[in-house]
Write an enzyme that holds these catalytic residues in place. Sequence first.
Site, PDB file in Angstrom:
ATOM      1  N   GLY A  60       0.837  -1.205   0.000  1.00  0.00           N
ATOM      2  CA  GLY A  60       0.000   0.000   0.000  1.00  0.00           C
ATOM      3  C   GLY A  60       0.865   1.246   0.000  1.00  0.00           C
ATOM      4  O   GLY A  60       0.699   2.133  -0.817  1.00  0.00           O
TER       5      GLY A  60
ATOM      6  N   ILE B  67      -0.334  -5.709   5.096  1.00  0.00           N
ATOM      7  CA  ILE B  67      -0.118  -5.218   3.734  1.00  0.00           C
ATOM      8  C   ILE B  67       1.194  -5.749   3.170  1.00  0.00           C
ATOM      9  O   ILE B  67       1.828  -5.129   2.331  1.00  0.00           O
ATOM     10  CB  ILE B  67      -0.188  -3.681   3.685  1.00  0.00           C
ATOM     11  CG1 ILE B  67       0.853  -3.036   4.610  1.00  0.00           C
ATOM     12  CG2 ILE B  67      -1.576  -3.190   4.079  1.00  0.00           C
ATOM     13  CD1 ILE B  67       0.939  -1.506   4.459  1.00  0.00           C
TER      14      ILE B  67
ATOM     15  N   ALA C  97       1.956  -2.062  13.786  1.00  0.00           N
ATOM     16  CA  ALA C  97       2.539  -3.165  14.553  1.00  0.00           C
ATOM     17  C   ALA C  97       2.429  -2.888  16.048  1.00  0.00           C
ATOM     18  O   ALA C  97       1.978  -3.736  16.819  1.00  0.00           O
ATOM     19  CB  ALA C  97       3.999  -3.361  14.153  1.00  0.00           C
TER      20      ALA C  97
ATOM     21  N   ARG D 156      11.879  -2.268  20.993  1.00  0.00           N
ATOM     22  CA  ARG D 156      12.026  -3.716  20.893  1.00  0.00           C
ATOM     23  C   ARG D 156      11.521  -4.201  19.537  1.00  0.00           C
ATOM     24  O   ARG D 156      10.490  -3.748  19.057  1.00  0.00           O
ATOM     25  CB  ARG D 156      11.198  -4.333  22.000  1.00  0.00           C
ATOM     26  CG  ARG D 156      11.242  -5.836  22.052  1.00  0.00           C
ATOM     27  CD  ARG D 156      10.196  -6.233  23.041  1.00  0.00           C
ATOM     28  NE  ARG D 156      10.224  -7.605  23.426  1.00  0.00           N
ATOM     29  CZ  ARG D 156       9.248  -8.143  24.158  1.00  0.00           C
ATOM     30  NH1 ARG D 156       8.243  -7.391  24.563  1.00  0.00           N
ATOM     31  NH2 ARG D 156       9.294  -9.405  24.474  1.00  0.00           N
TER      32      ARG D 156
ATOM     33  N   LEU E 279       9.834  -6.898  17.176  1.00  0.00           N
ATOM     34  CA  LEU E 279       8.842  -7.963  17.363  1.00  0.00           C
ATOM     35  C   LEU E 279       9.216  -9.218  16.579  1.00  0.00           C
ATOM     36  O   LEU E 279       8.935 -10.324  17.010  1.00  0.00           O
ATOM     37  CB  LEU E 279       7.462  -7.461  16.940  1.00  0.00           C
ATOM     38  CG  LEU E 279       6.926  -6.310  17.808  1.00  0.00           C
ATOM     39  CD1 LEU E 279       5.727  -5.659  17.156  1.00  0.00           C
ATOM     40  CD2 LEU E 279       6.578  -6.813  19.201  1.00  0.00           C
TER      41      LEU E 279
ATOM     42  N   LYS F 191       8.346  -0.018  18.906  1.00  0.00           N
ATOM     43  CA  LYS F 191       7.928   1.129  18.094  1.00  0.00           C
ATOM     44  C   LYS F 191       7.876   0.712  16.617  1.00  0.00           C
ATOM     45  O   LYS F 191       8.341  -0.353  16.250  1.00  0.00           O
ATOM     46  CB  LYS F 191       8.889   2.297  18.286  1.00  0.00           C
ATOM     47  CG  LYS F 191       8.822   2.871  19.705  1.00  0.00           C
ATOM     48  CD  LYS F 191       9.697   4.107  19.892  1.00  0.00           C
ATOM     49  CE  LYS F 191      11.151   3.747  20.024  1.00  0.00           C
ATOM     50  NZ  LYS F 191      11.975   4.881  20.541  1.00  0.00           N
TER      51      LYS F 191
ATOM     52  N   GLY G 129       8.213   0.640   9.813  1.00  0.00           N
ATOM     53  CA  GLY G 129       7.907   0.419   8.397  1.00  0.00           C
ATOM     54  C   GLY G 129       8.393   1.526   7.490  1.00  0.00           C
ATOM     55  O   GLY G 129       8.571   1.317   6.289  1.00  0.00           O
ATOM     56  N   GLU G 130       8.586   2.710   8.021  1.00  0.00           N
ATOM     57  CA  GLU G 130       9.002   3.828   7.177  1.00  0.00           C
ATOM     58  C   GLU G 130      10.405   4.332   7.491  1.00  0.00           C
ATOM     59  O   GLU G 130      11.018   5.040   6.695  1.00  0.00           O
ATOM     60  CB  GLU G 130       7.994   4.980   7.326  1.00  0.00           C
ATOM     61  CG  GLU G 130       6.652   4.612   6.732  1.00  0.00           C
ATOM     62  CD  GLU G 130       5.512   5.433   7.290  1.00  0.00           C
ATOM     63  OE1 GLU G 130       4.873   6.151   6.516  1.00  0.00           O
ATOM     64  OE2 GLU G 130       5.259   5.369   8.506  1.00  0.00           O
TER      65      GLU G 130
END
Lengths: 744, 327
Positions: A237, A464, A508, A626, A628, A699, A702-703
């Site tokens: 996306g 996504i 997340a 941390r 995941l 935290k 993705g970006e």
Amino acid sequence: MVIGQALNRVDGPLKVAGRATYAYEHWDDGPPLYGFIVGATIGIGRITRIDTSRAERSPGVQLVMTHHDAPAQGSPDLSIPFEYWRAYPVLSSPDVHHYGEPVALVVATTFEQARAAAALVDLEYAGGSGSYDFAACVDQAYAPDNLIFGILPTDTAVGDLDAGFDSAPVRIDERYTTPYELSQPMEPHACLVVPDGEDLIVYVSTQIVDAARASIASTLRIDPERIHIITPYVGGGFGSKLRIHSETILAVFAARALRRPVKLALTRQQIFHLTGVRPTSSQRVRLGAQRDGRLVAIAHEVTMHTNRHSEYIEPTATTTRGLYAAPHRLTRTWLTPLDLPRGEDVRAPGEAPGLLAVESAMDELAHAVGMDPVELRIRNEPTVDPERGVPFSDRHLVDCLREGARRFDWERRPATPASVREGQWLVGYGMAAAIRGHFQAPTTGRVRLAADGTAAVQSDMTDIGTGTYTILTQVAADGLGLPPGRVRVELGRSEYPVSMGSGGSWGAANSSTAVHRACEALREKLVTTARNDARSALHGLDPAGAEFSGGRVSIGGVSEALSEIVARNHPEGVEAEGETLAMTDDPNYRDYALHTYGAHFAEVGVDADTAEIRLRRMLGVFSVGRVLNAKTARSQLIGGMIWGLGAALEEEAVVDPRSGAFVNRDLAQYMVPVHADAVEVDAVVLDGFDDKANVLGAKGLGELGICGAGAAVANAVFNATGVRVRDFPITLEKVLPGLPPMED
Amino acid sequence: MRSFTYERATDARAAVAAVSRPGAKFISGGTNLLDLMKLEVERPSHLVDISRLPLRGIEELPDGGVRIGAQAANSDTAADVLVRSRYPVLSQALVAGASGQLRNKASIGGNLLQRTRCPYFYDTAADCNKREPSSGCSAIGGFNRIHAILGASGACIATHPSDMAVAMAVLGAHVELLGADGSARRVAVTDFHRLPGDTPHVETVLEPREMITGVVLPPPPPGRQLYRKVRDRASYEFALVSVAVIVATERGVISGARVAFGGVAHKPWRSVEAEAALIGRPAAMATYRVAAEAAMRGAVGQGQNDFKIELAVRTLCRTLADAIQGR
Ligand SMILES: Cc1cc2nc3c(=O)[nH]c(=O)nc-3n(C[C@H](O)[C@H](O)[C@H](O)COP(=O)(O)OP(=O)(O)OC[C@H]3O[C@@H](n4cnc5c(N)ncnc54)[C@H](O)[C@@H]3O)c2cc1C
Ligand code: SF4
């Protein structure tokens, strides 16, 4: 602990076997009809005549819809802060606001019939004279009244910037420009809409289920409960599916009108005009410093384009707000209204273009004061948030810089630009810092334990392609002490508890926290049940010491299988919900500055004769609290870094200033890196735990990988050649004039 | 829906007979044609599939040359031992093009006949003389960064995008054609493509019903062969400028030179001017520069592609130097 492990994607086998069904592929409701959008071939003006008769007579055609017969629609409610929830009217008037805007919809029995008939819709326009040339229109820029996303101010000031800057012995005052860019997910924007009585089942590729539902409902002015969104798999996306667009609204119109399932997907070419575009920007950065590199003034002023009728403000000027210490500070935003497709969030909105400019400017400052760029950043490390004065929650920018420099062998960097040549290649090193705000939004998750001891996690959260299924499996596995194989995650349906979806790197952490809390509540229920149950081995024991592992609860030396507790007391299963708060309700967002951090290092070769720029290697070191899942985290970060590489060197949607159309509208012409461009790219995440972020200490990331990555590449190009290009992307013709004379 | 009929040709004669139907077109690998059909830039009503004709062979000729069948895959041709040993410039040019998957499908004939990558040619809403004669040329005054600097006209400034054809131009290749009446003829590859003039839609000297059956390479001239492609990313991208050279030296003096450019014109651009400026001169950068400037003497930029002139000069200089020094 399952959290943190590099667990393979739980949905991986389905995807590689082609059994993960995407929006356009659903077929459960019988053969659908196919829609095709007719786009305007002018940039601004008015439709004066539409003749649909030839299209209507074309084989297989069931419907041709234009503004004459489109249903009445709600208009966007500007008081809703995030625009993805607002109405999205389509075919609502004869006016054309940008090139490619839908002017008709054709629905036919097959896709090919619809597409062929679309070419037969006969349109006449009265064209106006539009503004399409950003550079020519910057003088029309205005200062927006609205907050960014309803929360962030567009402008801020601390101290006296002008005085501070003027008094600084070293001054950098440069302008950087960034182009129009688009998210281009592999899966195009697509949907299948199935009418079901008065209800609509909408299979749609979207990042936020709740926003899709709200936007459709308020466009149609119907009860959101009548709309059922299903989006278990989304093929990327990158911001462009935060909201639904004309494809979904038009498919809804057609499905309601024809009472048949209707599919609609954008073609790759249409995606360029019918989704959102990252605004082009012109950014003035001023850095005033002491001779030792210490900043006294930092100003970041950004002018960007917006569609004239649909304001979008990219948070580009916010980039410097938490980055470096300096007593005098300024950030400012202007918008230049143009008749181009609307601006929308594209992955890492704000930081992606903002750090290209600011971190290039920092490199210029390092060069001006003769300082190592890593040291310059360390020297300007703030102790508290430099604008707000609050402490940072968990800031490790300096650790990222140091660790990255060590791993990259940064000390091998040529101190003098254009001083290293290896055969054909001018070699240079560059680096840049990364920062991105960490956001949080209200999210609910449900966890249900069945009598067979398996757990189901439910949320309208989306995956996504990032790994949501996998990380939530891990969170629930730890939360209930189950092996991951006994957890099933179910996502992307509007009847599940509401999340804020995937976007802003918050999915997340939002969802994991909610699921973790749901597990807590469920554990509590289970232990209470067992203690009160005379048939339980745990009857009457103190629940404070209860431990969950291997599918059992134990207290002291006594244990019982979860399945037994559930089977005996809740044969239908037992469930609990958990929540994540809105940022505005979470005092940590008031008391601390929450960010993620990183440092990028790049080595490039620039062909000494042709100026072709090729990445040799790239490393990012990040601090995200941390992690995941080590594997999905690394994939996200590397993908982001490659995006940054593309932003530095390749990506640009070119506007034809005569028509307002994007010219290079396919992926053969709109260039992004290919594998050969990104052979050696690595990402490392520092161990961490941000206890101010949430109970899991995690935290978003993705970006973050994009943020600063392009600047590291740009700075490496300067280091290799001595040529500073401030107009992105750095294509070879911008470097060519600065190359040395040719040698034999 | 734009429907079309399809037939698979059984032999070459049948193929040329079949393509004489109005609106008929050959299809080989389909890697260019199908893309254009989806966009309705090409609108054939009948396809004659020639991909399975027995024209895949690559064979040595008695004079030491090589004949490559029109249906030989780009990848097979690039990997062929004869091609690699005698015509390395051709092998290099082929592997510099497209991607592995595309090269597996793409044929030699189709490669020669691939259409331009001018974005307006692909956009049926834009004016384009090549697609729609007399509609105008949107690239002039528009986005023209990738366009021609040599041999363009006021009607069209598009380039021919093939890498392979550039190598064939320096090799002096001939294209073998089979006419509808069964007659065969040969055309030098440098005469095969036309300049745009007033008829940019007529791109080659191929007659409407002719088929390419093969390409004949004469024995390689003495000298080192080298292909150099300059592009915006490391792979999977067309040339901004490319150069093919064959150059021989004797005691530091250039004794033989052949030069062709790609990405600069409506056809692969053999530069006799550069060749003349090289032969008999010392093998040194100053010579290359003079030759490259001679090659670019008539070059005209369109604004966004002005840089290509200097880029072509520099690329030729570097390629000559590398070829001569055996790099
Ligand atoms: C994404 C992409 C990237 C590319 N990059 C490059 C690149 O970097 N460099 C490069 O050189 N090329 C590149 N190409 C182009 C590629 O080389 C051509 O598409 C290919 O060579 C065409 O061969 P084909 O057999 O598939 O032709 P087809 O698509 O089958 O046919 C092309 C045309 O030739 C005609 N034709 C085919 N065979 C014959 C014949 N024997 N006789 C008469 N007419 C015939 C057809 O009627 C049609 O008009 C790229 C293509 C794509 C899609
Ligand atoms: S350059 Fe040629 S192909 Fe491109 S728009 Fe002009 S006429 Fe068409």
